[in-house]
Design a protein around this motif. Structure first.
Motif, PDB file in Angstrom:
ATOM      1  N   ALA A 143      -0.699   5.964   0.602  1.00  0.00           N
ATOM      2  CA  ALA A 143      -1.683   4.892   0.445  1.00  0.00           C
ATOM      3  C   ALA A 143      -2.447   5.045  -0.860  1.00  0.00           C
ATOM      4  O   ALA A 143      -2.738   6.159  -1.308  1.00  0.00           O
ATOM      5  CB  ALA A 143      -2.660   4.898   1.617  1.00  0.00           C
ATOM      6  N   TYR A 144      -2.745   3.907  -1.473  1.00  0.00           N
ATOM      7  CA  TYR A 144      -3.593   3.901  -2.662  1.00  0.00           C
ATOM      8  C   TYR A 144      -5.014   4.293  -2.278  1.00  0.00           C
ATOM      9  O   TYR A 144      -5.483   3.977  -1.186  1.00  0.00           O
ATOM     10  CB  TYR A 144      -3.655   2.500  -3.279  1.00  0.00           C
ATOM     11  CG  TYR A 144      -2.436   2.115  -4.075  1.00  0.00           C
ATOM     12  CD1 TYR A 144      -2.266   2.563  -5.378  1.00  0.00           C
ATOM     13  CD2 TYR A 144      -1.470   1.280  -3.531  1.00  0.00           C
ATOM     14  CE1 TYR A 144      -1.164   2.197  -6.118  1.00  0.00           C
ATOM     15  CE2 TYR A 144      -0.354   0.902  -4.272  1.00  0.00           C
ATOM     16  CZ  TYR A 144      -0.214   1.366  -5.564  1.00  0.00           C
ATOM     17  OH  TYR A 144       0.890   0.998  -6.300  1.00  0.00           O
ATOM     18  N   THR A 145      -5.699   4.947  -3.185  1.00  0.00           N
ATOM     19  CA  THR A 145      -7.129   5.181  -3.009  1.00  0.00           C
ATOM     20  C   THR A 145      -7.867   3.919  -3.438  1.00  0.00           C
ATOM     21  O   THR A 145      -7.321   3.073  -4.159  1.00  0.00           O
ATOM     22  CB  THR A 145      -7.610   6.361  -3.876  1.00  0.00           C
ATOM     23  OG1 THR A 145      -7.455   5.996  -5.261  1.00  0.00           O
ATOM     24  CG2 THR A 145      -6.833   7.639  -3.565  1.00  0.00           C
ATOM     25  N   ASP A 146      -9.116   3.793  -3.022  1.00  0.00           N
ATOM     26  CA  ASP A 146      -9.935   2.652  -3.448  1.00  0.00           C
ATOM     27  C   ASP A 146     -10.043   2.615  -4.971  1.00  0.00           C
ATOM     28  O   ASP A 146     -10.000   1.546  -5.581  1.00  0.00           O
ATOM     29  CB  ASP A 146     -11.329   2.721  -2.827  1.00  0.00           C
ATOM     30  CG  ASP A 146     -11.319   2.458  -1.330  1.00  0.00           C
ATOM     31  OD1 ASP A 146     -10.329   1.890  -0.814  1.00  0.00           O
ATOM     32  OD2 ASP A 146     -12.316   2.814  -0.672  1.00  0.00           O
ATOM     33  N   GLU A 147     -10.150   3.775  -5.582  1.00  0.00           N
ATOM     34  CA  GLU A 147     -10.251   3.855  -7.036  1.00  0.00           C
ATOM     35  C   GLU A 147      -8.974   3.349  -7.705  1.00  0.00           C
ATOM     36  O   GLU A 147      -9.031   2.622  -8.706  1.00  0.00           O
ATOM     37  CB  GLU A 147     -10.537   5.294  -7.463  1.00  0.00           C
ATOM     38  CG  GLU A 147     -10.730   5.457  -8.950  1.00  0.00           C
ATOM     39  CD  GLU A 147     -11.070   6.896  -9.340  1.00  0.00           C
ATOM     40  OE1 GLU A 147     -10.806   7.234 -10.497  1.00  0.00           O
ATOM     41  OE2 GLU A 147     -11.581   7.646  -8.491  1.00  0.00           O
ATOM     42  N   GLN A 148      -7.811   3.704  -7.164  1.00  0.00           N
ATOM     43  CA  GLN A 148      -6.547   3.215  -7.716  1.00  0.00           C
ATOM     44  C   GLN A 148      -6.434   1.697  -7.584  1.00  0.00           C
ATOM     45  O   GLN A 148      -5.986   1.024  -8.514  1.00  0.00           O
ATOM     46  CB  GLN A 148      -5.362   3.884  -7.018  1.00  0.00           C
ATOM     47  CG  GLN A 148      -5.178   5.342  -7.376  1.00  0.00           C
ATOM     48  CD  GLN A 148      -4.117   6.003  -6.514  1.00  0.00           C
ATOM     49  OE1 GLN A 148      -4.088   5.840  -5.293  1.00  0.00           O
ATOM     50  NE2 GLN A 148      -3.227   6.745  -7.162  1.00  0.00           N
TER      51      GLN A 148
ATOM     52  N   ASN B 293       0.836  -1.198   0.000  1.00  0.00           N
ATOM     53  CA  ASN B 293       0.000   0.000   0.000  1.00  0.00           C
ATOM     54  C   ASN B 293       0.874   1.253   0.000  1.00  0.00           C
ATOM     55  O   ASN B 293       0.894   2.028   0.944  1.00  0.00           O
ATOM     56  CB  ASN B 293      -0.958  -0.017   1.196  1.00  0.00           C
ATOM     57  CG  ASN B 293      -2.108   0.947   0.995  1.00  0.00           C
ATOM     58  OD1 ASN B 293      -2.253   1.549  -0.068  1.00  0.00           O
ATOM     59  ND2 ASN B 293      -2.926   1.100   2.010  1.00  0.00           N
ATOM     60  N   ASP B 294       1.601   1.406  -1.105  1.00  0.00           N
ATOM     61  CA  ASP B 294       2.473   2.563  -1.319  1.00  0.00           C
ATOM     62  C   ASP B 294       2.408   2.920  -2.801  1.00  0.00           C
ATOM     63  O   ASP B 294       3.011   2.249  -3.644  1.00  0.00           O
ATOM     64  CB  ASP B 294       3.910   2.251  -0.907  1.00  0.00           C
ATOM     65  CG  ASP B 294       4.830   3.454  -1.048  1.00  0.00           C
ATOM     66  OD1 ASP B 294       4.395   4.515  -1.559  1.00  0.00           O
ATOM     67  OD2 ASP B 294       6.006   3.333  -0.652  1.00  0.00           O
ATOM     68  N   ALA B 295       1.683   3.960  -3.107  1.00  0.00           N
ATOM     69  CA  ALA B 295       1.428   4.347  -4.495  1.00  0.00           C
ATOM     70  C   ALA B 295       2.653   4.908  -5.209  1.00  0.00           C
ATOM     71  O   ALA B 295       2.576   5.216  -6.400  1.00  0.00           O
ATOM     72  CB  ALA B 295       0.276   5.349  -4.547  1.00  0.00           C
ATOM     73  N   HIS B 296       3.788   5.014  -4.528  1.00  0.00           N
ATOM     74  CA  HIS B 296       5.014   5.445  -5.205  1.00  0.00           C
ATOM     75  C   HIS B 296       5.464   4.442  -6.264  1.00  0.00           C
ATOM     76  O   HIS B 296       6.114   4.826  -7.239  1.00  0.00           O
ATOM     77  CB  HIS B 296       6.168   5.624  -4.208  1.00  0.00           C
ATOM     78  CG  HIS B 296       6.052   6.822  -3.350  1.00  0.00           C
ATOM     79  ND1 HIS B 296       5.793   6.744  -2.001  1.00  0.00           N
ATOM     80  CD2 HIS B 296       6.164   8.141  -3.629  1.00  0.00           C
ATOM     81  CE1 HIS B 296       5.758   7.962  -1.489  1.00  0.00           C
ATOM     82  NE2 HIS B 296       5.978   8.827  -2.462  1.00  0.00           N
TER      83      HIS B 296
END
Length: 139
Positions: free
Chosen positions: A115-120, A27-30
């Motif tokens: 953190a990722y969004t639910d949409e991502q 859970n790391d959108a990087h």
């Protein structure tokens, strides 16, 4: 009975299951950073798996890495088992790009996770669902 390490559970989003491994998204959108965890009890090293499971682990890791390289236009795929903090056997499969936040250094501890969004997360599931057609994404 398979129980996911609490640190992996806390830091990831479960995407579903391959025949052997649970597929997790860090859970790391990087970074497109995925983790495969063989659903076997008390295994911390690859050599503790029987030969058939070892083969299946590397098949699943290879298939995932190839899929991620194409899906995320990666310049390099990082595939590794470390387990210095989490001893439960797990394989990191990370799609790296020359323009990512840590390139060319390792991704661990480089910056505060976003953190990722639910949409991502839905978008990632949908992308993978298109190419991993026999993968069990669950509900």
């Amino acid at each position: 009975m398979f129980i996911l390490d609490s640190r992996l559970e806390r830091d990831t989003v479960s995407l579903g299951d391959f025949p052997l491994c649970r597929l997790l998204l860090m859970n790391d959108a990087h970074y497109p950073w995925f983790i495969l965890v063989p659903r076997r009890e008390e295994v911390s090293e690859v050599f503790q798996l029987d030969v058939a499971d070892q083969r299946l682990l590397w098949q699943e890791a290879g298939r995932l890495a190839e899929t991620l390289k194409d899906t995320f236009a990666a310049d390099k795929m990082n595939v590794a088992t470390l387990g210095n903090v989490v001893s439960q056997l797990h394989v990191h499969v990370i799609a790296r790009r020359r323009d990512d936040a840590a390139w060319p250094a390792p991704v661990w501890g480089r910056q505060t996770p976003i953190a990722y969004t639910d949409e991502q997360i839905r978008g990632i599931r949908d992308k993978l669902r298109l190419v991993l057609t026999d993968f069990d994404f669950g509900a």
